[in-house]
Motif scaffolding. Sequence first.
Motif, mmCIF file in Angstrom:
data_model
loop_
_atom_site.group_PDB
_atom_site.id
_atom_site.type_symbol
_atom_site.label_atom_id
_atom_site.label_comp_id
_atom_site.label_asym_id
_atom_site.label_seq_id
_atom_site.Cartn_x
_atom_site.Cartn_y
_atom_site.Cartn_z
ATOM 1 N N GLU A 131 105.564 37.201 66.721
ATOM 2 C CA GLU A 131 104.930 36.336 67.699
ATOM 3 C C GLU A 131 104.067 35.262 67.027
ATOM 4 O OE1 GLU A 131 105.321 36.215 71.074
ATOM 5 O OE2 GLU A 131 106.976 37.568 70.592
ATOM 6 N N ALA A 132 103.413 35.629 65.941
ATOM 7 C CA ALA A 132 102.564 34.657 65.248
ATOM 8 C C ALA A 132 103.401 33.587 64.560
ATOM 9 C CB ALA A 132 101.674 35.367 64.232
ATOM 10 N N GLU A 133 104.487 33.992 63.903
ATOM 11 C CA GLU A 133 105.290 33.029 63.143
ATOM 12 C C GLU A 133 106.015 32.029 64.033
ATOM 13 O OE1 GLU A 133 107.850 35.357 60.657
ATOM 14 O OE2 GLU A 133 106.399 35.377 58.985
ATOM 15 N N LYS A 134 106.357 32.440 65.239
ATOM 16 C CA LYS A 134 107.077 31.513 66.111
ATOM 17 C C LYS A 134 106.136 30.622 66.933
ATOM 18 C CE LYS A 134 107.806 34.449 70.213
ATOM 19 N NZ LYS A 134 108.832 35.167 71.002
ATOM 20 N N HIS A 135 104.828 30.843 66.818
ATOM 21 C CA HIS A 135 103.897 29.970 67.533
ATOM 22 C C HIS A 135 103.889 28.601 66.859
ATOM 23 C CE1 HIS A 135 100.208 28.390 69.334
ATOM 24 N NE2 HIS A 135 100.337 29.340 70.242
ATOM 25 N N PRO A 136 103.933 27.509 67.624
ATOM 26 C CA PRO A 136 104.009 26.168 67.011
ATOM 27 C C PRO A 136 102.782 25.776 66.211
ATOM 28 C CG PRO A 136 103.713 26.029 69.402
ATOM 29 C CD PRO A 136 104.013 27.452 69.094
ATOM 30 N N SER A 137 101.650 26.408 66.430
ATOM 31 C CA SER A 137 100.430 26.040 65.698
ATOM 32 C C SER A 137 100.241 26.820 64.411
ATOM 33 C CB SER A 137 99.197 26.246 66.593
ATOM 34 O OG SER A 137 99.258 25.414 67.734
ATOM 35 N N CYS A 138 101.110 27.798 64.159
ATOM 36 C CA CYS A 138 100.980 28.614 62.953
ATOM 37 C C CYS A 138 101.454 27.819 61.735
ATOM 38 C CB CYS A 138 101.800 29.890 63.103
ATOM 39 S SG CYS A 138 101.775 30.973 61.662
ATOM 40 N N VAL A 139 100.624 27.801 60.684
ATOM 41 C CA VAL A 139 100.962 27.093 59.440
ATOM 42 C C VAL A 139 100.858 28.072 58.281
ATOM 43 C CG1 VAL A 139 100.162 24.872 60.348
ATOM 44 C CG2 VAL A 139 98.583 26.335 59.050
ATOM 45 N N ARG A 140 101.302 27.609 57.114
ATOM 46 C CA ARG A 140 101.220 28.445 55.923
ATOM 47 C C ARG A 140 99.768 28.566 55.464
ATOM 48 N NH1 ARG A 140 105.165 30.659 53.600
ATOM 49 N NH2 ARG A 140 107.304 30.148 54.130
ATOM 50 N N PRO A 141 99.430 29.679 54.800
ATOM 51 C CA PRO A 141 98.046 29.871 54.341
ATOM 52 C C PRO A 141 97.597 28.775 53.388
ATOM 53 C CG PRO A 141 99.268 31.929 54.219
ATOM 54 C CD PRO A 141 100.269 30.857 54.536
ATOM 55 N N SER A 142 96.290 28.574 53.354
ATOM 56 C CA SER A 142 95.714 27.565 52.465
ATOM 57 C C SER A 142 95.803 28.030 51.021
ATOM 58 C CB SER A 142 94.243 27.325 52.831
ATOM 59 O OG SER A 142 93.642 26.432 51.950
ATOM 60 N N GLY A 143 96.191 27.104 50.128
ATOM 61 C CA GLY A 143 96.226 27.401 48.705
ATOM 62 C C GLY A 143 97.402 28.232 48.256
ATOM 63 N N VAL A 144 98.430 28.363 49.101
ATOM 64 C CA VAL A 144 99.600 29.164 48.731
ATOM 65 C C VAL A 144 100.495 28.344 47.816
ATOM 66 C CG1 VAL A 144 101.668 30.262 49.595
ATOM 67 C CG2 VAL A 144 99.519 30.566 50.799
ATOM 68 N N GLY A 145 100.815 28.875 46.638
ATOM 69 C CA GLY A 145 101.656 28.156 45.711
ATOM 70 C C GLY A 145 103.075 28.687 45.653
ATOM 71 N N LYS A 146 103.278 29.919 46.119
ATOM 72 C CA LYS A 146 104.606 30.524 46.052
ATOM 73 C C LYS A 146 105.356 30.267 47.351
ATOM 74 C CE LYS A 146 103.038 34.272 43.027
ATOM 75 N NZ LYS A 146 102.932 35.743 42.867
ATOM 76 N N PRO A 147 106.592 29.771 47.262
ATOM 77 C CA PRO A 147 107.353 29.497 48.491
ATOM 78 C C PRO A 147 107.735 30.765 49.251
ATOM 79 C CG PRO A 147 108.728 29.170 46.543
ATOM 80 C CD PRO A 147 107.317 29.382 46.047
ATOM 81 N N ASP A 148 107.798 31.911 48.549
ATOM 82 C CA ASP A 148 108.166 33.159 49.210
ATOM 83 C C ASP A 148 106.959 33.908 49.767
ATOM 84 O OD1 ASP A 148 107.118 33.685 46.736
ATOM 85 O OD2 ASP A 148 108.503 35.323 46.258
ATOM 86 N N GLN A 149 105.789 33.304 49.691
ATOM 87 C CA GLN A 149 104.576 33.923 50.245
ATOM 88 C C GLN A 149 104.719 34.050 51.755
ATOM 89 O OE1 GLN A 149 101.910 34.905 48.457
ATOM 90 N NE2 GLN A 149 100.619 35.544 50.167
ATOM 91 N N PRO A 150 104.485 35.221 52.329
ATOM 92 C CA PRO A 150 104.639 35.369 53.787
ATOM 93 C C PRO A 150 103.687 34.458 54.551
ATOM 94 C CG PRO A 150 103.541 37.293 52.841
ATOM 95 C CD PRO A 150 104.050 36.478 51.692
#
Length: 227
Positions: A131-150
């Motif tokens: 539910e969180a991932e499909k919300h349009p306002s959800c973005v990737r965490p700040s400072g994430v450098g790995k593309p496979d980071q959840p």
Amino acid sequence: CLAAIAIPPLQSLAKSALAGAGVLALIGGFAAQEAMANLIGGLFIVFSKPFRIGDYIRVGDNLIGMVEDLTLRHTVINDFHNKRIVIPNAMINKEYITNYNLGEKRICEWIAIGISYDSDIDRALAIMVEEAEKHPSCVRPSGVGKPDQPKVIAKVTDLGDSSVNLRAWVWARDYVTSVNMRHDLYKSIKERFDAADIEIPFPYRTVVIKNTTPQQPTEATDLAAAS
């Protein structure tokens, strides 16, 4: 006043005038001290820039809003009820301030929900992530450098008295967006939990009724029973 004290008929009047002047001087001293404290506080805010006009800030524990005006005497905050709160700068400098616009604007929201001990924990965590991932306002965490980071992380935080407490860490682009996202997620996750038979427990209360001594019959009671 000193000349009036030398004249006996005017002594009481002169003493009253001197006493009044002392009270006024004391009040003026306190007012000047407060005004100076606000002025110094305003200068600290101007030079240190903990917040600017247009920033969303939290003052202390309860007050959240947008900085609408800033003077050397006070700061005006427009809260989410569209009310203007005028805070003297001497007071705002004594509180700790959270600035949601300072530096990185992305913010992490905690979606915390408790489920019953009989419910499927893994399924509940998966639903929260979906539910969180499909919300349009959800973005990737700040400072994430790995593309496979959840994008969203959900974990069991603790085992409560009547619930297994879960939490999802969900990021949004700014504070206002995160508030709306949090409200949407609580609704959608609750609906998914209902469909999956995942129970959100509520507290149970046990009422204990102690035995009391039976009331002794009175003469009036006996007469009423006889009639």
